[in-house]
Design an enzyme around this catalytic site. Structure first.
Site, PDB file in Angstrom:
ATOM      1  CE  LYS A  79      69.957   6.603  58.328  1.00 46.95           C
ATOM      2  NZ  LYS A  79      71.379   5.927  58.965  1.00 46.95           N
ATOM      3  CB  SER A 154      71.525   7.754  61.952  1.00 46.43           C
ATOM      4  OG  SER A 154      72.865   7.012  60.986  1.00 46.43           O
ATOM      5  CB  SER A 178      74.148   4.740  61.300  1.00 45.63           C
ATOM      6  OG  SER A 178      74.490   5.955  62.191  1.00 45.63           O
TER       7      SER A 178
HETATM    8  N1  GLN Z   1      76.408   7.476  66.374  1.00 46.53           N
HETATM    9  C1  GLN Z   1      77.523   8.227  64.714  1.00 46.53           C
HETATM   10  C2  GLN Z   1      77.460   9.394  65.140  1.00 46.53           C
HETATM   11  O1  GLN Z   1      76.648   9.782  65.513  1.00 46.53           O
HETATM   12  C3  GLN Z   1      77.124   6.927  64.224  1.00 46.53           C
HETATM   13  C4  GLN Z   1      76.511   7.865  62.941  1.00 46.53           C
HETATM   14  C5  GLN Z   1      76.303   7.590  61.899  1.00 46.53           C
HETATM   15  O2  GLN Z   1      76.692   5.851  61.358  1.00 46.53           O
HETATM   16  N2  GLN Z   1      75.840   7.498  61.040  1.00 46.53           N
HETATM   17  O3  GLN Z   1      78.292  10.129  64.196  1.00 46.53           O
END
Ligand code: GLN
Length: 482
Positions: A79, A154, A178
Site C-alpha cells: 500500500k 481504503s 481498510s
Molecule cells: N472506511 C474507514 C474510514 O473511512 C476506514 C479507513 C481505514 O481503515 N483506513 O475511516
C-alpha cells in the site's frame, strides 16, 4: 494453470522443486500488470526493474542453496502509505505526488529480509480516508470480480492487485476496516492483527491509536504467511508489542483437521446484528455461515452488546481528532506539495494545503480541529474517549465467555463505482469492522463461496494477542465451505 494463478505457498513449493524460476514468475506478473492496469488501476507505482532484479537475486540464492526467507520469491504489492526506500510514496494524495521516501518502513525491511519481491505500490483512498478508493488523487481501483464495482477501501488497490493476479500477496493498513472491507469486496482473505503486532514505523499515520498493518492473501494460509513475516516488536514503534505469539503450528495440509478447529468454539453474535436491516444477500450468506459453524460443532449464542450502536460516531470523533493533528505535518515547508505563488508564509501554508488535500481529507481535518477546540473537547473528544472505554469493557466481558464474535464483514455488497453516496452513507458501511480497531482486537475476513460472481465476507473478531485463535477458526471455516 498460469503461474499467476498459484497461491503464495504453492509458488514456494514450485521454486523448491525447481518447476519454474522466480524471474519467470515475476515476468508473468508484470505481463498481467501491463495487460490489466488500464482497467483495474491497482497500482500508483509499478516497480518493474526493481522486481526483476530482486527475482534474479532470489533465483541465485536458490541455485546456491543459500538460506531463504519465508516469503522467498513471492511478488508482493505494498500500500502506498508504507515507505519503501527510494520509491515514491504518495498516500494517493496530490500532497505527496512526487515524494520519494529516503528510508524503509519496518514492513518493507521485513519484506526484503524474507526475500519477497516488492512489485509495486498500491492505490488507496487519500491518506487512507475512505472506503472505495474514490478519494484517491489517482482515480478509483476497480473490482476484479466486476469492474463496474469498487474494490473497496481504503486498501482497495492492494485487494484489486491481488484479485487481478497482479501480485501474489498484498499489504494494506486498517484503521476502521481498510483491509477487511476490500478483502470482503474482492473475495479475498484479509487479516487485521492485534493492535501493535506489526510495527508502524515508516507508515504514514492516519489515526495512531487505531492504525494497524493488514495482510491480504488468496486464502487463510497465504494471509497468515504474510502476517508471520511482518509481525513482531521493533523499538522504533513504541506501541509495537512482541506479545502476539504466532507459535502454534497450524496444520494447513489437512482439511479434516482444519475443520476440527471449529469444534467447541464459543462464538457470540450481537443481537443488534441479527435485528439489523442487512442487504438480503449478505443476510443469507451470514445465516449460511452460522449454520456451518454450528454444524461443525461450534456453540453460537446471541448476546446483548449495547455499546456497539455507538461505534461509528465514536470512531469518527476520535479518528478525526487524531487525523487533524497528524495532517498538520503537511505544511509544504519540509516536504510535499508547495503552491507556486505566495507572498507570506501563511499564504503558502494555506494555498499549499488547499491545493494538496482532497475533499475527504479536508472534511476530516476540519471536523477534527473543531471537536478538539478548547470549548468543545469536553463535549465531544473526551466523551468519545469514555465511550471507547465502555466499548472495550463490553468486549472484554464478552471475551471472558466467548472465543470470538461473528458477523458479516460489511453490511452491504460492493458499491457501484458511479453510485453517488454521502460521506455519512459511506461511513455506515464500517459498522462491523470498526470495533476491532476500537478495542485493538484481531479480526479476519473470510470469503463465502461466490454466487453470481460475487462473494460476501464473514468476519471473526477475537481476543487481543490471540490472533491464532481466529486464524484457526477462519481456516476451519474456509475448509468447511470450499
Ligand atoms: N472506511 C474507514 C474510514 O473511512 C476506514 C479507513 C481505514 O481503515 N483506513 O475511516
Amino acid at each position: 494453470m498460469k503461474l499467476t494463478e498459484l497461491k503464495a505457498t504453492d509458488l514456494i513449493k514450485g521454486y523448491e522443486n525447481r518447476d519454474f524460476s522466480c524471474e519467470e514468475v515475476v515476468r508473468e506478473y508484470l505481463k498481467n500488470i501491463d495487460e490489466k492496469e488500464k482497467e483495474i488501476n491497482a497500482y500508483v507505482t509499478v516497480m518493474a526493474e526493481d522486481a526483476i532484479e530482486s527475482a534474479k537475486k532470489v533465483d541465485e540464492k536458490y541455485q546456491n542453496r543459500e538460506e531463504l526467507g519465508i516469503l522467498a520469491g513471492i511478488p508482493v504489492g505494498v500500500k502506498d502509505n508504507i515507505a519503501v526506500k527510494n520509491v515514491k510514496m504518495t498516500c494517493s494524495s496530490k500532497m505527496l505526488e512526487n515524494f520519494v521516501v529516503p528510508y524503509d518502513s519496518v514492513v518493507s525491511e521485513r519484506l526484503k529480509k524474507e526475500d519477497s519481491v516488492i512489485i509495486g505500490k498500491t492505490n488507496m483512498d487519500e491518506f487512507a480516508m475512505g472506503a472505495t478508493t474514490k478519494t484517491s488523487y489517482f482515480g478509483v481501483s476497480k473490482n476484479p470480480l466486476d469492474t463496474s464495482l469498487v474494490a473497496g477501501g481504503s486498501s482497495g488497490g492492494s485487494a484489486a492487485a491481488l484479485g487481478a493476479e497482479e501480485c501474489a500477496l498484498a499489504v494494506g493498513t486498517d484503521t476502521g476496516g481498510s483491509t477487511r472491507q476490500p478483502a470482503s469486496f474482492c473475495g479475498l482473505v484479509g487479516i487485521k492483527p492485534t493492535y501493535g503486532s506489526v510495527p508502524r514505523y515508516g507508515i504514514s499515520t492516519m489515526a495512531n491509536t487505531f492504525d494497524q498493518v493488514g495482510s491480504f492473501g488468496k486464502d487463510v494460509e497465504d494471509a497468515y504467511l504474510l502476517l508471520k513475516a511482518l509481525s513482531g516488536k521493533d523499538k522504533r514503534d513504541a506501541t509495537s508489542t512482541g506479545n502476539i505469539s504466532l507459535t502454534d503450528n497450524i496444520d494447513f495440509s489437512n482439511d479434516e483437521k482444519a475443520v476440527e478447529y471449529l469444534k467447541d468454539l464459543k462464538i457470540a453474535i450481537p443481537q443488534m446484528y441479527i435485528d439489523m436491516n442487512l442487504n438480503s444477500r449478505v443476510k443469507d450468506d451470514f445465516n449460511k455461515a452460522i449454520d456451518v459453524f454450528k454444524e461443525k460443532g461450534a456453540q453460537i449464542e446471541i448476546v446483548e452488546m449495547d455499546s456497539i450502536k455507538n461505534v461509528i460516531e465514536t470512531y469518527h470523533i476520535l479518528t478525526n481528532g487524531e487525523i487533524a493533528s497528524n495532517m498538520a505535518r503537511f505544511d509544504s515547508l519540509r516536504y510535499g506539495h508547495r503552491t507556486k505563488e505566495y507572498d507570506t508564509y501563511e499564504e503558502m501554508f494555506k494555498k499549499s494545503r488547499s491545493e494538496g488535500f482532497g475533499d475527504e481529507v479536508k472534511r476530516r481535518i476540519m471536523i477534527g480541529t473543531h471537536i478538539l477546540s478548547l470549548d468543545l473537547a469536553e463535549d465531544y473528544y473526551y466523551k468519545a474517549l469514555k465511550v471507547r472505554t465502555l466499548i472495550k469493557e463490553e468486549y472484554e466481558k464478552i471475551f471472558k465467555d466467548f472465543n470470538m464474535v461473528l458477523c458479516p464483514t460489511v453490511p452491504v455488497l460492493p458499491f457501484k463505482i458511479d453510485e453517488e453516496m454521502s460521506p455519512v452513507e459511506m461511513y455506515q458501511a464500517d459498522l462491523f469492522t470498526i470495533p476491532a480497531n476500537m478495542t485493538g482486537s484481531p479480526a479476519i475476513s473470510i470469503p463465502m463461496p461466490k454466487l453470481d460472481g460475487l462473494s460476501v465476507g464473514i468476519e471473526l473478531t477475537g481476543r487481543r494477542f490471540k490472533d491464532q485463535e481466529i486464524i484457526k477458526a477462519a481456516l476451519g471455516f474456509e475448509r468447511s465451505v470450499k
